[in-house]
Design a protein around this motif. Structure first.
Motif, PDB file in Angstrom:
ATOM      1  N   GLY A  51       0.979  -1.235  -0.073  1.00  0.00           N
ATOM      2  CA  GLY A  51      -0.085   0.099   0.013  1.00  0.00           C
ATOM      3  C   GLY A  51       0.899   1.246  -0.012  1.00  0.00           C
ATOM      4  O   GLY A  51       1.753   1.357   0.688  1.00  0.00           O
ATOM      5  N   PRO A  52       0.738   2.429  -0.889  1.00  0.00           N
ATOM      6  CA  PRO A  52      -0.682   2.203  -1.797  1.00  0.00           C
ATOM      7  C   PRO A  52      -0.611   1.032  -2.728  1.00  0.00           C
ATOM      8  O   PRO A  52       0.510   0.542  -3.111  1.00  0.00           O
ATOM      9  N   CYS A  53      -1.687   0.416  -3.143  1.00  0.00           N
ATOM     10  CA  CYS A  53      -1.735  -0.677  -3.564  1.00  0.00           C
ATOM     11  C   CYS A  53      -2.745  -0.671  -4.683  1.00  0.00           C
ATOM     12  O   CYS A  53      -3.385   0.476  -5.262  1.00  0.00           O
ATOM     13  N   ILE A  54      -2.739  -1.820  -5.333  1.00  0.00           N
ATOM     14  CA  ILE A  54      -3.467  -2.070  -6.457  1.00  0.00           C
ATOM     15  C   ILE A  54      -4.868  -1.726  -6.418  1.00  0.00           C
ATOM     16  O   ILE A  54      -5.631  -2.154  -5.331  1.00  0.00           O
TER      17      ILE A  54
ATOM     18  N   GLN B  14      -7.954  13.969   5.929  1.00  0.00           N
ATOM     19  CA  GLN B  14      -6.393  13.992   5.536  1.00  0.00           C
ATOM     20  C   GLN B  14      -5.605  13.677   6.697  1.00  0.00           C
ATOM     21  O   GLN B  14      -5.880  13.451   7.821  1.00  0.00           O
TER      22      GLN B  14
ATOM     23  N   GLY C 158      -3.692  10.736   7.042  1.00  0.00           N
ATOM     24  CA  GLY C 158      -3.580   9.181   7.161  1.00  0.00           C
ATOM     25  C   GLY C 158      -3.842   8.878   8.786  1.00  0.00           C
ATOM     26  O   GLY C 158      -4.408   9.490   9.435  1.00  0.00           O
TER      27      GLY C 158
ATOM     28  N   GLN D  30      -5.574   4.016   1.322  1.00  0.00           N
ATOM     29  CA  GLN D  30      -4.706   3.752   0.437  1.00  0.00           C
ATOM     30  C   GLN D  30      -4.538   2.056   0.061  1.00  0.00           C
ATOM     31  O   GLN D  30      -3.532   1.634  -0.386  1.00  0.00           O
TER      32      GLN D  30
ATOM     33  N   PRO E  17      -6.834   5.967  -3.542  1.00  0.00           N
ATOM     34  CA  PRO E  17      -5.302   6.300  -3.869  1.00  0.00           C
ATOM     35  C   PRO E  17      -5.121   7.136  -2.416  1.00  0.00           C
ATOM     36  O   PRO E  17      -6.020   7.493  -1.743  1.00  0.00           O
ATOM     37  N   ALA E  18      -3.651   7.067  -2.158  1.00  0.00           N
ATOM     38  CA  ALA E  18      -3.349   7.767  -1.003  1.00  0.00           C
ATOM     39  C   ALA E  18      -3.773   9.268  -0.876  1.00  0.00           C
ATOM     40  O   ALA E  18      -3.850   9.896  -2.037  1.00  0.00           O
ATOM     41  N   GLY E  19      -4.003   9.769   0.249  1.00  0.00           N
ATOM     42  CA  GLY E  19      -4.556  11.184   0.070  1.00  0.00           C
ATOM     43  C   GLY E  19      -5.687  11.231   0.796  1.00  0.00           C
ATOM     44  O   GLY E  19      -5.663  12.358   1.389  1.00  0.00           O
TER      45      GLY E  19
END
Lengths: 349, 349
Positions: B8-11, B69, B71, B189, B194-196
């Motif tokens: 992660g971030p992953c598929i 935001q 994480g 993520q 997606p990350a963020g």
């Protein structure tokens, strides 16, 4: 093709959108959305982005560039926590909604947050004088450009105390002397990149020197030590910001951008001042080059004007609800031809 | 086509990548990267995303979904601030790196953060018993899946105190009974987007009830009151998360995903247990379905095995530096055929 005058998130260069879209499908064989932030490929992107910020703003030695999260709304708190010193007192210049929020978070961090100047008396439609700055404060905080009301500082306040600036809405629009600041921070979503990243440019000598105990994520020293990878960064926002920074550097950098932004602002303010249908809403000397606020002199023309610019493929022109009227945001990527289109419509009213 | 076993971030699903790329070029005539978060078009996306989280997890009445935001690293702090009650004491089950960080931020928020159970004695390779839960605490916090070591809770701890869970790495992989929790949070993520972005699912009745003074951005009541739009959200991460949630709902939801994830895990763990070249690194009863950790029984075969999986287009298999060996992360979007490819390579060693 729409002319995007939105206040942010805002227009970025069309070439950047193309590269940004391509990477979602293929970034070295994977989607940029599925790459590990610890992969060599992405570590390279992060390092490039941090380096390109330094190049673009001519950041001197002794500063660290970070891409974090939370926007300026969290930045207000992070600034206060990290710059807190022996006085536990900070001074703020209050120039509007965002500056007011900064004051509040200064207090929330545990500081005595004093307003040494404010333009609240006239609905923040000017930049107040801040020549009297006390010495017994930990830092002076200001907001370089006020997105909502459309005012902008034309010079950096003169002071010997540590200087902190929220540059969310005008960073990268012009050269700045970074050496004057202990901390600059900015949400990415104007001239830097897509929403989701927040830029910090911090003087190394202040890191780890706070007089407050700082929770981990809010401590810039923690992020600096980990090269902006303490935790998973907003990968795609950083990636696109780097594309945009490369585009900026390839096209003359902030010096060239300042000229273009001045030309766009001159064109529009000139129309506002010479067209009897319109009037500006801020003091002339403090007008923002990024966010041009204006209104109709005769409200009965509103329906027709709104129809005209909507038909002209213009979007994002509505003023902020707290100010009313219109706001034309003209960030770096907005082309002169878009301003020409707006001016032509204003003339036809 | 690469098989992405990254942690992660992953598929994410390939269809989601395609739609995500298309919107960078055209989302109702603009790039999704330049739309205002206050535009009707994006407000609709945010509301859909929040609603789709509720649908996917069968969230009962009385809960609010937020996309923030920072994480889980900021979530540790937010959880402690918002759940602090009259005891100013919180209990944590320590199952690894992330749980340890959660304990630290509980203390940073000003609480007495006690560990009522820990598996640190054996390098966190099992889920400790946590049947003795004190009553004089404000909340119990645990980490449902431990990405680094590869362990996972198989049931929700039984308790009468408010329950908080960091579900970053297994949310949306299986059904969960949200009604048991006062707060669930998760970095996007892994199985979300997606990350963020960071997801919060919070019980409305706890909002505004903290015994601590909370800085603005860290106060979930502030975000809930503003429908997750207190400040500029991570627009693109929310947009892609919504695409992924729609894809999940269209493909049988978390019930179907749980079956697929079980089948992938069964296939790989079966190979680990039956192939003399490999051994698992965690206690069998606590094995994660998301992150499968294993190592070679004979280190002299490392070079050959690494060559084989690299040649087999497998990426992201390297174990976390603190554990060593290998880690196959098998999030929702990883297809069974990718696990079959890995197992086939393991057999060929």
């Amino acid at each position: 093709m729409k002319h995007n005058f939105g206040a942010g998130p805002c227009i970025l260069p069309q070439e950047v959108f193309k590269e940004a879209a391509a990477a979602v499908l293929d970034f070295n064989g994977l989607s940029i959305l599925e790459v590990s932030h610890r992969s060599a490929d992405f570590v390279k992107v992060m390092e490039e982005a941090r380096e390109n910020v330094k190049k673009a703003l001519n950041v001197p030695e002794g500063y660290t560039v970070l891409f974090l999260q939370g926007g300026a709304s969290l930045g207000f708190l992070i600034a206060a926590y990290n710059l807190a010193g022996k006085h536990k007192r900070a001074a703020y210049i209050n120039t509007g909604t965002w500056a007011t929020k900064a004051v509040k978070e200064g207090a929330n961090a545990g500081l005595e947050a004093i307003q040494i100047a404010s333009s609240e008396d006239k609905g923040f439609n000017y930049i107040p004088d801040a020549s009297e700055i006390p010495e017994d404060i930990d830092f002076l905080h200001y907001t370089s450009n006020n997105t909502i009301v459309g005012t902008q500082f034309k010079s950096i306040p003169e002071t010997n105390v540590p200087l902190v600036c929220d540059m969310s809405s005008d960073i990268f629009s012009q050269p700045i002397d970074v050496s004057k600041f202990d901390l600059i921070y900015a949400g990415a979503q104007k001239n830097l990149g897509p929403a989701g990243a927040t830029l910090y440019i911090v003087k190394d000598s202040i890191l780890g020197k706070s007089s407050l105990h700082i929770p981990t994520y809010l401590d810039l020293a923690v992020h600096a030590k980990k090269d902006s990878m303490f935790n998973t960064p907003p990968v795609y926002s950083v990636f696109v910001s780097n594309l945009n920074l490369k585009h900026l550097l390839k096209n003359g950098g902030v010096e060239e951008m300042a000229k273009k932004n001045q030309a766009k602002a001159d064109l529009l303010y000139n129309e506002i001042d010479n067209n009897p249908n319109f009037e500006g809403t801020t003091e002339v000397k403090d007008r923002s080059l990024m966010n041009v606020t204006f209104r109709l002199t005769d409200d009965s023309k509103k329906e027709r004007f709104d129809q005209l610019w909507n038909d002209g493929n213009i979007v994002g022109l509505k003023g902020h609800r707290s100010v009313g009227g219109y706001r034309a945001s003209m960030y770096n990527a907005l082309e002169l031809k878009s301003v020409e289109a707006l001016v032509s419509i204003m003339k036809s009213l």
